[in-house]
Design a protein around this motif. Structure first.
Motif, PDB file in Angstrom:
ATOM      1  N   HIS A 160      -1.084  -4.269  -6.003  1.00 44.53           N
ATOM      2  CA  HIS A 160      -0.897  -3.449  -4.822  1.00 44.53           C
ATOM      3  C   HIS A 160       0.517  -2.904  -4.761  1.00 44.53           C
ATOM      4  O   HIS A 160       1.408  -3.380  -5.452  1.00 44.53           O
ATOM      5  CB  HIS A 160      -1.330  -4.157  -3.537  1.00 44.53           C
ATOM      6  N   ALA A 161       0.676  -1.859  -3.965  1.00 43.74           N
ATOM      7  CA  ALA A 161       1.963  -1.193  -3.839  1.00 43.74           C
ATOM      8  C   ALA A 161       2.166  -0.861  -2.376  1.00 43.74           C
ATOM      9  O   ALA A 161       1.247  -0.383  -1.726  1.00 43.74           O
ATOM     10  CB  ALA A 161       1.965   0.096  -4.666  1.00 43.74           C
ATOM     11  N   SER A 162       3.353  -1.178  -1.849  1.00 40.59           N
ATOM     12  CA  SER A 162       3.660  -0.788  -0.477  1.00 40.59           C
ATOM     13  C   SER A 162       4.903   0.077  -0.513  1.00 40.59           C
ATOM     14  O   SER A 162       5.810  -0.163  -1.305  1.00 40.59           O
ATOM     15  CB  SER A 162       3.954  -2.003   0.403  1.00 40.59           C
ATOM     16  N   VAL A 163       4.931   1.067   0.353  1.00 42.36           N
ATOM     17  CA  VAL A 163       6.117   1.912   0.450  1.00 42.36           C
ATOM     18  C   VAL A 163       6.719   1.703   1.838  1.00 42.36           C
ATOM     19  O   VAL A 163       6.027   1.831   2.848  1.00 42.36           O
ATOM     20  CB  VAL A 163       5.761   3.394   0.209  1.00 42.36           C
ATOM     21  N   HIS A 164       8.001   1.315   1.852  1.00 40.10           N
ATOM     22  CA  HIS A 164       8.702   1.055   3.113  1.00 40.10           C
ATOM     23  C   HIS A 164       9.804   2.092   3.293  1.00 40.10           C
ATOM     24  O   HIS A 164      10.326   2.627   2.330  1.00 40.10           O
ATOM     25  CB  HIS A 164       9.396  -0.310   3.075  1.00 40.10           C
ATOM     26  N   TRP A 201       7.295  -0.420   7.380  1.00 36.37           N
ATOM     27  CA  TRP A 201       6.252  -0.245   6.383  1.00 36.37           C
ATOM     28  C   TRP A 201       5.639   1.118   6.610  1.00 36.37           C
ATOM     29  O   TRP A 201       5.248   1.456   7.718  1.00 36.37           O
ATOM     30  CB  TRP A 201       5.222  -1.349   6.564  1.00 36.37           C
ATOM     31  N   LEU A 202       5.557   1.901   5.566  1.00 38.44           N
ATOM     32  CA  LEU A 202       5.105   3.276   5.741  1.00 38.44           C
ATOM     33  C   LEU A 202       3.645   3.422   5.349  1.00 38.44           C
ATOM     34  O   LEU A 202       2.820   3.872   6.123  1.00 38.44           O
ATOM     35  CB  LEU A 202       5.990   4.177   4.869  1.00 38.44           C
ATOM     36  N   LEU A 203       3.340   3.045   4.148  1.00 37.86           N
ATOM     37  CA  LEU A 203       1.949   3.100   3.704  1.00 37.86           C
ATOM     38  C   LEU A 203       1.790   2.280   2.439  1.00 37.86           C
ATOM     39  O   LEU A 203       2.777   1.853   1.850  1.00 37.86           O
ATOM     40  CB  LEU A 203       1.479   4.539   3.468  1.00 37.86           C
ATOM     41  N   GLY A 204       0.548   2.043   2.063  1.00 35.54           N
ATOM     42  CA  GLY A 204       0.343   1.174   0.920  1.00 35.54           C
ATOM     43  C   GLY A 204      -0.876   1.556   0.116  1.00 35.54           C
ATOM     44  O   GLY A 204      -1.674   2.404   0.515  1.00 35.54           O
ATOM     45  N   TYR A 205      -0.971   0.921  -1.039  1.00 37.40           N
ATOM     46  CA  TYR A 205      -2.163   1.015  -1.868  1.00 37.40           C
ATOM     47  C   TYR A 205      -2.636  -0.406  -2.078  1.00 37.40           C
ATOM     48  O   TYR A 205      -1.877  -1.262  -2.515  1.00 37.40           O
ATOM     49  CB  TYR A 205      -1.822   1.646  -3.223  1.00 37.40           C
ATOM     50  N   HIS A 211      -7.726   3.472  -2.491  1.00 35.06           N
ATOM     51  CA  HIS A 211      -7.413   4.839  -2.906  1.00 35.06           C
ATOM     52  C   HIS A 211      -6.331   5.459  -2.050  1.00 35.06           C
ATOM     53  O   HIS A 211      -6.484   6.553  -1.529  1.00 35.06           O
ATOM     54  CB  HIS A 211      -8.653   5.730  -2.876  1.00 35.06           C
ATOM     55  N   GLY A 212      -5.261   4.727  -1.865  1.00 33.63           N
ATOM     56  CA  GLY A 212      -4.175   5.281  -1.076  1.00 33.63           C
ATOM     57  C   GLY A 212      -4.492   5.168   0.391  1.00 33.63           C
ATOM     58  O   GLY A 212      -5.542   4.694   0.791  1.00 33.63           O
ATOM     59  N   GLU A 213      -3.582   5.605   1.167  1.00 36.83           N
ATOM     60  CA  GLU A 213      -3.666   5.395   2.601  1.00 36.83           C
ATOM     61  C   GLU A 213      -3.556   6.744   3.269  1.00 36.83           C
ATOM     62  O   GLU A 213      -2.688   7.522   2.946  1.00 36.83           O
ATOM     63  CB  GLU A 213      -2.471   4.540   2.994  1.00 36.83           C
ATOM     64  N   PHE A 222       9.753   1.040  -2.852  1.00 38.91           N
ATOM     65  CA  PHE A 222       8.433   0.763  -3.426  1.00 38.91           C
ATOM     66  C   PHE A 222       8.380  -0.739  -3.700  1.00 38.91           C
ATOM     67  O   PHE A 222       9.198  -1.263  -4.458  1.00 38.91           O
ATOM     68  CB  PHE A 222       8.226   1.484  -4.767  1.00 38.91           C
ATOM     69  N   GLU A 223       7.441  -1.406  -3.067  1.00 40.81           N
ATOM     70  CA  GLU A 223       7.260  -2.839  -3.322  1.00 40.81           C
ATOM     71  C   GLU A 223       6.028  -2.956  -4.220  1.00 40.81           C
ATOM     72  O   GLU A 223       4.926  -2.616  -3.809  1.00 40.81           O
ATOM     73  CB  GLU A 223       7.022  -3.563  -1.997  1.00 40.81           C
ATOM     74  N   MET A 224       6.258  -3.395  -5.456  1.00 45.07           N
ATOM     75  CA  MET A 224       5.180  -3.373  -6.438  1.00 45.07           C
ATOM     76  C   MET A 224       4.736  -4.791  -6.776  1.00 45.07           C
ATOM     77  O   MET A 224       5.557  -5.643  -7.113  1.00 45.07           O
ATOM     78  CB  MET A 224       5.654  -2.682  -7.727  1.00 45.07           C
ATOM     79  N   HIS A 225       3.451  -5.001  -6.668  1.00 44.68           N
ATOM     80  CA  HIS A 225       2.884  -6.263  -7.132  1.00 44.68           C
ATOM     81  C   HIS A 225       2.115  -5.957  -8.420  1.00 44.68           C
ATOM     82  O   HIS A 225       1.029  -5.389  -8.379  1.00 44.68           O
ATOM     83  CB  HIS A 225       1.977  -6.868  -6.067  1.00 44.68           C
TER      84      HIS A 225
END
Ligand code: HEC
Length: 446
Positions: free
Chosen positions: A179-183, A226-230, A235-237, A261-264
């Motif tokens: 998963h990926a989160s964008v802050h 937190w802005l949005l995530g995958y 399929h994106g937010e 970008f917070e990447m797991h």
């Protein structure tokens, strides 16, 4: 009399056989798969096997039946007793019954003329972005091993306050992006202050029981927005279009902010793989009437004893402004067992927004309200959760450990992101000044 009875039984058996064989793949099952399963079960997506054709589906018939009957698939974790969600993925009872019947009848293919048209899946953006921001260089995920959460601080090209109506995260390589989160990291934030722009960064581990604080004394994990995530299969937010079609609200990226970008990453087990994840935004032409804020609610002050199979966690906060709640996302780590999110109104009445009786770390779902929930000023939001720190929890990395708050998956959290529509001038702090239960706001430990 006996003949009559035999005749009747024979007739009933024949009828049952008839109705059973009447359910076919082409006529009844493929439409269900197209609507509910193929978004993940097709090549390049996260589902382990494509469910596009009869040949591809037939070998899985028995496990499909068991996955839908037990409600393991499609993945959805909210107790249906509470709330109504725009993105509810559950199959109807009728569809579950049809699948069972089809499998029990030997999974017949049926007539080719009954086949529905194949779905045309979009490859590429689901939104039409005005701006795309990409990791400046690819990150190589090794073939095997465990990778800590990796952060990329990426200066955003926005010289002035920018309102975004919609956004989408596109993982560069879905085989390794779990998963990926964008802050948004606003100017002046101390969060990840040692990270070099554009470079992969793994923050140092905080000593057990200690929580890194930002300049305002809040835990750093809750000071950025937190802005949005995958998350897999999402399929994106789209944080606007589905829920606010008239564009009443947008998210703010303050001038001079960085994106984080917070990447797991999870190695695919086969080969090293390069990833270049990007995020796209649709910009508002003018400032919106309202601001969409993602408010974190957390409690960083807890100690989970070793071996405890059902240790309770709690967090609460009070809304200082009237808002409308549009989504919530419960968040815990590998010991997370269950979570309820509740609103307690100034009248004393309460409303369970979402109840997740079997939390699964692998599926960090966002629950979007069907209709915004109005939240008067003074309403308390409460998180009640449990952790399983026993050896019976097969995901438990170490049942002998005493566990505190931390951002690594072997630490824990009792946390939720809550999306609210607020006033255009509101900020995280004006909407919710005190997050009670946060160690930053509670009395110091002896
Ligand atoms: C959001 C993505 C997603 C959707 C939608 C989805 N699946 Fe899955 N499915 C997965 C993933 C990922 C796995 C493998 C990991 C797991 O089992 O959790 C999986 C595993 C399975 C398995 C393997 C057996 C098992 O129980 O582990 C079956 C069968 C299955 N899915 C059937 C379905 C069917 C039928 C549907 C639609 C009714 C569906 N899935 C919808 C993602 C999805």
């Amino acid at each position: 009399m006996r003949h009559l009875l035999f005749g009747l039984i024979a007739a009933m058996t024949a009828m049952a056989a008839d109705t059973k064989s009447a359910v076919t793949f082409n006529k009844d099952i493929l439409p269900i798969l197209e609507k509910n399963c193929q978004s993940c079960h097709r090549p390049g997506e996260i589902g382990p096997m494509p469910l596009l054709t009869y040949e591809g589906t037939r070998p899985w018939a028995k496990s499909i039946k068991s996955a839908v009957v037990t409600r393991k698939m499609p993945p959805w974790f909210a107790d249906p007793q509470y709330g109504h969600f725009a993105n509810d993925r559950r199959l109807s009872d009728a569809d579950v019954a049809k699948i069972s019947e089809w499998v029990d009848a030997g999974a017949p293919e049926g007539d080719a003329k009954d086949k529905p048209a194949p779905v045309q899946w979009t490859e590429g953006w689901n939104i039409k972005p005005d701006v795309v921001i990409e990791m400046p260089k690819a990150y190589t995920v090794p073939a095997t091993g465990v990778i800590e959460y990796t952060y990329f601080v990426i200066p955003a090209p926005f010289k002035q306050d920018t309102w975004v109506l919609d956004g989408e995260v596109r993982p560069g390589n879905r085989s390794v992006v779990h998963h990926a989160s964008v802050h948004v990291r606003p100017p002046g934030s101390q969060w990840l202050k040692d990270a070099k722009p554009g470079e992969p960064y793994v923050p140092p581990k905080t000593p057990p029981g200690e929580v890194a604080k930002d300049a305002q004394g809040r835990p750093v994990d809750v000071s950025n927005e937190w802005l949005l995530g995958y998350v897999p299969g999402v399929h994106g937010e789209y944080f606007d279009v589905h829920h606010d079609p008239v564009h009443r609200a947008a998210k703010l990226i303050p001038a001079g902010s960085d994106l984080v970008f917070e990447m797991h990453y999870t190695p695919n087990g086969k080969a090293a793989a390069a990833d270049l994840t990007k995020v796209g935004f649709v910009l508002a032409k003018q400032p919106p009437e309202h601001r969409l804020l993602t408010v974190p609610v957390a409690n960083t002050d807890f100690t989970i004893p070793p071996g405890d199979p059902n240790y309770p966690g709690h967090a609460e906060a009070v809304f200082d402004k009237p808002v409308e709640l549009v989504y919530s996302q419960p968040h815990m780590h590998l010991r997370g067992k269950d979570m309820d999110i509740r609103l307690v109104y100034p009248t004393g009445e309460s409303n369970t927004v979402v109840s997740v009786p079997h939390f699964d770390f692998g599926w960090q779902l966002v629950y979007y309200e069907d209709k915004p929930i109005s939240v008067p000023k003074g309403t308390r939001i409460e998180l009640s959760a449990h952790w399983d720190n026993s050896a019976n929890n097969r995901y438990n990395p170490d049942p002998t450990a005493t566990i505190h708050w931390g951002d690594q998956t072997f630490d824990e959290m009792v946390f939720a992101w809550v999306g609210v529509i607020a006033d255009r001038n509101d900020t995280l702090d004006t909407v919710m000044a005190v997050r009670r239960g946060n160690s930053a706001n509670s009395s110091p430990k002896p």
